[in-house]
Design a protein around this motif. Structure first.
Motif, PDB file in Angstrom:
ATOM      1  N   UNK A 209       1.209  -1.129   0.341  1.00  0.00           N
ATOM      2  CA  UNK A 209       0.007  -0.111  -0.290  1.00  0.00           C
ATOM      3  C   UNK A 209       1.059   1.721   0.360  1.00  0.00           C
ATOM      4  N   UNK A 210       0.462   2.184  -0.878  1.00  0.00           N
ATOM      5  CA  UNK A 210       1.001   3.641  -0.771  1.00  0.00           C
ATOM      6  C   UNK A 210       0.886   5.052  -0.772  1.00  0.00           C
ATOM      7  N   UNK A 211      -0.367   4.826  -0.965  1.00  0.00           N
ATOM      8  CA  UNK A 211      -1.157   6.158  -0.906  1.00  0.00           C
ATOM      9  C   UNK A 211      -2.142   6.469   0.132  1.00  0.00           C
ATOM     10  N   UNK A 212      -1.883   7.414   0.166  1.00  0.00           N
ATOM     11  CA  UNK A 212      -2.317   7.456   1.937  1.00  0.00           C
ATOM     12  C   UNK A 212      -2.960   9.440   2.358  1.00  0.00           C
ATOM     13  N   UNK A 213      -4.064   9.590   2.257  1.00  0.00           N
ATOM     14  CA  UNK A 213      -4.997  10.600   2.110  1.00  0.00           C
ATOM     15  C   UNK A 213      -5.300  11.331   3.525  1.00  0.00           C
ATOM     16  N   UNK A 214      -4.182  11.952   3.843  1.00  0.00           N
ATOM     17  CA  UNK A 214      -4.824  12.458   6.082  1.00  0.00           C
ATOM     18  C   UNK A 214      -5.480  13.562   5.692  1.00  0.00           C
ATOM     19  N   UNK A 215      -5.709  14.395   4.952  1.00  0.00           N
ATOM     20  CA  UNK A 215      -7.180  15.545   5.007  1.00  0.00           C
ATOM     21  C   UNK A 215      -7.371  15.984   3.548  1.00  0.00           C
ATOM     22  N   UNK A 216      -8.528  15.696   3.748  1.00  0.00           N
ATOM     23  CA  UNK A 216      -9.417  15.570   2.581  1.00  0.00           C
ATOM     24  C   UNK A 216      -9.128  16.886   1.098  1.00  0.00           C
ATOM     25  N   UNK A 217      -9.501  17.840   2.422  1.00  0.00           N
ATOM     26  CA  UNK A 217      -8.974  19.349   1.472  1.00  0.00           C
ATOM     27  C   UNK A 217      -7.863  19.186   0.224  1.00  0.00           C
ATOM     28  N   UNK A 218      -6.777  18.299   0.840  1.00  0.00           N
ATOM     29  CA  UNK A 218      -5.894  17.999  -0.407  1.00  0.00           C
ATOM     30  C   UNK A 218      -5.394  17.815  -1.679  1.00  0.00           C
ATOM     31  N   UNK A 219      -6.779  16.970  -2.312  1.00  0.00           N
ATOM     32  CA  UNK A 219      -7.520  16.640  -3.586  1.00  0.00           C
ATOM     33  C   UNK A 219      -7.499  17.931  -4.035  1.00  0.00           C
ATOM     34  N   UNK A 220      -8.204  18.419  -3.083  1.00  0.00           N
ATOM     35  CA  UNK A 220      -9.047  20.298  -3.527  1.00  0.00           C
ATOM     36  C   UNK A 220      -7.614  20.610  -4.779  1.00  0.00           C
ATOM     37  N   UNK A 221      -6.888  21.046  -4.010  1.00  0.00           N
ATOM     38  CA  UNK A 221      -5.550  21.269  -3.996  1.00  0.00           C
ATOM     39  C   UNK A 221      -4.839  20.837  -5.674  1.00  0.00           C
ATOM     40  N   UNK A 230     -18.165  15.369   1.818  1.00  0.00           N
ATOM     41  CA  UNK A 230     -18.569  14.687   2.846  1.00  0.00           C
ATOM     42  C   UNK A 230     -17.492  13.731   3.437  1.00  0.00           C
ATOM     43  N   UNK A 231     -17.179  13.388   4.247  1.00  0.00           N
ATOM     44  CA  UNK A 231     -17.148  12.517   4.820  1.00  0.00           C
ATOM     45  C   UNK A 231     -18.088  11.411   4.908  1.00  0.00           C
ATOM     46  N   UNK A 232     -18.580   9.656   5.042  1.00  0.00           N
ATOM     47  CA  UNK A 232     -19.427   9.189   4.584  1.00  0.00           C
ATOM     48  C   UNK A 232     -18.982   8.323   6.229  1.00  0.00           C
ATOM     49  N   UNK A 233     -19.657   8.559   7.393  1.00  0.00           N
ATOM     50  CA  UNK A 233     -19.698   7.710   7.994  1.00  0.00           C
ATOM     51  C   UNK A 233     -20.796   6.144   8.143  1.00  0.00           C
ATOM     52  N   UNK A 234     -20.111   4.905   7.639  1.00  0.00           N
ATOM     53  CA  UNK A 234     -20.817   3.277   7.208  1.00  0.00           C
ATOM     54  C   UNK A 234     -20.643   2.440   8.424  1.00  0.00           C
ATOM     55  N   UNK A 260      -8.636   8.097  15.591  1.00  0.00           N
ATOM     56  CA  UNK A 260      -9.090   7.114  14.459  1.00  0.00           C
ATOM     57  C   UNK A 260     -10.080   7.053  13.812  1.00  0.00           C
ATOM     58  N   UNK A 261     -10.793   8.034  12.867  1.00  0.00           N
ATOM     59  CA  UNK A 261     -11.235   7.836  12.119  1.00  0.00           C
ATOM     60  C   UNK A 261     -11.324   8.526  10.935  1.00  0.00           C
ATOM     61  N   UNK A 262      -9.666   8.818  10.966  1.00  0.00           N
ATOM     62  CA  UNK A 262      -9.121   9.140   9.985  1.00  0.00           C
ATOM     63  C   UNK A 262      -7.944   8.194   9.294  1.00  0.00           C
ATOM     64  N   UNK A 263      -8.026   7.435  10.018  1.00  0.00           N
ATOM     65  CA  UNK A 263      -8.136   5.802   9.555  1.00  0.00           C
ATOM     66  C   UNK A 263      -8.157   5.440   8.191  1.00  0.00           C
ATOM     67  N   UNK A 264      -9.281   4.679   8.084  1.00  0.00           N
ATOM     68  CA  UNK A 264      -9.750   4.741   6.670  1.00  0.00           C
ATOM     69  C   UNK A 264     -11.577   5.188   6.952  1.00  0.00           C
ATOM     70  N   UNK A 265     -11.403   5.644   5.875  1.00  0.00           N
ATOM     71  CA  UNK A 265     -13.286   6.410   5.688  1.00  0.00           C
ATOM     72  C   UNK A 265     -13.529   6.941   3.916  1.00  0.00           C
ATOM     73  N   UNK A 266     -14.983   6.714   4.244  1.00  0.00           N
ATOM     74  CA  UNK A 266     -15.403   7.076   3.045  1.00  0.00           C
ATOM     75  C   UNK A 266     -15.333   8.614   2.498  1.00  0.00           C
ATOM     76  N   UNK A 267     -14.722   8.578   1.492  1.00  0.00           N
ATOM     77  CA  UNK A 267     -15.160  10.386   1.222  1.00  0.00           C
ATOM     78  C   UNK A 267     -15.518  10.315  -0.066  1.00  0.00           C
ATOM     79  N   UNK A 268     -16.304  11.978   0.027  1.00  0.00           N
ATOM     80  CA  UNK A 268     -17.173  11.631  -0.652  1.00  0.00           C
ATOM     81  C   UNK A 268     -17.232  13.372  -1.855  1.00  0.00           C
ATOM     82  N   UNK A 269     -16.366  13.890  -3.395  1.00  0.00           N
ATOM     83  CA  UNK A 269     -16.843  14.886  -3.997  1.00  0.00           C
ATOM     84  C   UNK A 269     -17.809  14.670  -4.311  1.00  0.00           C
ATOM     85  N   UNK A 270     -17.960  15.777  -5.454  1.00  0.00           N
ATOM     86  CA  UNK A 270     -18.330  16.866  -6.601  1.00  0.00           C
ATOM     87  C   UNK A 270     -17.585  16.838  -7.862  1.00  0.00           C
ATOM     88  N   UNK A 271     -17.653  17.427  -8.973  1.00  0.00           N
ATOM     89  CA  UNK A 271     -16.728  17.863  -9.960  1.00  0.00           C
ATOM     90  C   UNK A 271     -17.970  18.680 -10.996  1.00  0.00           C
TER      91      UNK A 271
END
Length: 271
Positions: A209-221, A230-234, A260-271
Motif C-alpha cells: 500500500x502506498x497512497x495515504x490521504x490525511x486531509x480530504x481537502x488535499x485533493x482539492x489542491x 463529506x466524510x461518510x460514516x459507514x 481514529x476516524x481518519x484511519x480509514x473513511x469513505x470520501x465523497x466529492x463533486x466535480x
C-alpha cells in the motif's frame, strides 16, 4: 463445483479477500448485502480462501462498506437516470447486480485484463454493461467513456494500492474527461496504511500500500475541479451490533476519537 482456477498475486489477489468476505456475510440469516452472486462465485473458484484469514468481523465490515456505497450510487441514479457509472478497480465485486441500474445508465467496470476475463466467466452479461480490461492508471481506456453525461465514479478498496503520484493524476484525468458528477472512494491516512500493512489478510497476499490521504481537502489542491462534500460514516450502531466484541470496541473508539476516524473513511466529492 470449484472449477475456475485463479493465479493472482499482490494487490490483485486482495480482490479475492473482498469477494470472500462479502460471500460470508451474504450467507448470514440477517445479511445486509444478500450478495448471492458473490457467494456463487466463491463456490466456483478453485482457491484456498482460508489462507486469506477472513473472519466474520471482516466480512461484515466489507459488507457495510459496500452497502454504504451501493446506497449512494442508487441515490445518484435516482436523480440522474441516464448517467454513467465508472467502477474503478472493480475486482469481482457485483455492485451492478446489487444496484440493478435503470436501462438508461451505461455502467463501466474497469480492472486488469486477467480480472475482467475472470468476471466474464463468472458473471452474466447485461444491457449497457461495459467491461474495460485495463489498469485504471493507463490513460487510454477513458476514450471508451462518453463525455457529455453526468457520472458517478466509485473506487472501493483501490486507492491505497495506487502509487502516491498516480492517484491525483488519475482523478485529474477523470474530472477533465467527464462533464460533471460525483466521486466516492475509501481512503486511508498514513497511520491507516501502517495498520493495513500489519493486517494478516493483506500480509497473506503480499500486497503493498502506498497512497495515504490525511486531509480530504488535499485533493482539492491537487485536482482543482474537485469539491469535497463529506466524510461518510459507514458504521452505524445497528451495523456494529452484528460484529464481535473486539470489532464493537474498535468502532466505539472510532466514533469518539477523531484521530481514529481518519484511519480509514469513505470520501465523497463533486466535480
Amino acid at each position: 463445483m470449484a472449477d475456475e482456477k485463479v493465479n493472482l498475486t499482490g494487490a490483485k489477489e486482495t480482490l479475492l479477500m473482498t469477494l470472500y468476505g462479502k460471500a460470508l456475510e451474504s450467507r448470514l440469516p440477517d445479511s445486509l448485502l444478500r450478495d448471492h452472486f458473490a457467494d456463487e462465485a466463491v463456490r466456483k473458484i478453485d482457491y484456498d480462501f482460508s489462507r486469506l484469514k477472513v473472519d466474520d468481523n471482516l466480512g461484515v465490515g466489507l459488507a457495510i462498506r459496500a452497502k454504504t456505497l451501493d446506497v449512494r450510487v442508487e441515490d445518484f441514479l435516482a436523480r440522474n437516470p441516464d448517467a454513467i457509472v465508472l467502477h474503478l478497480g472493480c475486482g469481482l465485486d457485483t455492485r451492478i447486480f446489487r444496484v440493478d441500474p435503470p436501462s438508461g445508465v451505461d455502467w463501466f467496470d474497469v480492472d486488469y485484463p486477467e480480472v475482467i476475463e475472470l468476471r466474464r466467466r463468472l458473471y452474466p452479461s447485461r444491457g449497457q454493461y461495459h467491461l474495460v480490461a485495463s489498469s485504471v492508471t493507463e490513460p487510454d481506456w477513458l476514450a471508451e467513456v462518453p463525455r457529455n453525461r453526468s457520472a458517478i465514479v466509485v473506487a472501493e478498496g483501490l486507492t491505497p494500492y495506487l502509487p502516491a503520484e498516480e492517484g491525483p493524476r488519475l482523478l485529474a484525468r477523470l474530472v477533465s474527461h467527464l462533464a460533471s458528477g460525483e466521486l466516492m472512494f475509501d481512503a486511508y491516512s498514513r497511520f491507516g496504511l501502517k495498520l493495513l500493512r500489519l493486517n494478516p489478510t493483506i500480509k497473506a497476499t503480499g500486497a503493498e500500500v502506498h497512497w495515504a490521504i490525511d486531509d480530504p481537502h488535499e485533493l482539492e489542491l491537487a485536482v482543482p475541479k474537485l469539491r469535497f462534500v463529506e466524510d461518510i460514516s459507514a458504521y452505524k450502531p445497528e451495523h456494529a451490533a452484528r460484529m464481535g466484541w473486539s470489532a464493537k470496541l474498535f468502532i466505539r473508539l472510532w466514533r469518539h476519537i477523531p484521530a481514529l476516524r481518519k484511519v480509514g473513511r469513505l470520501l465523497r466529492y463533486r466535480f
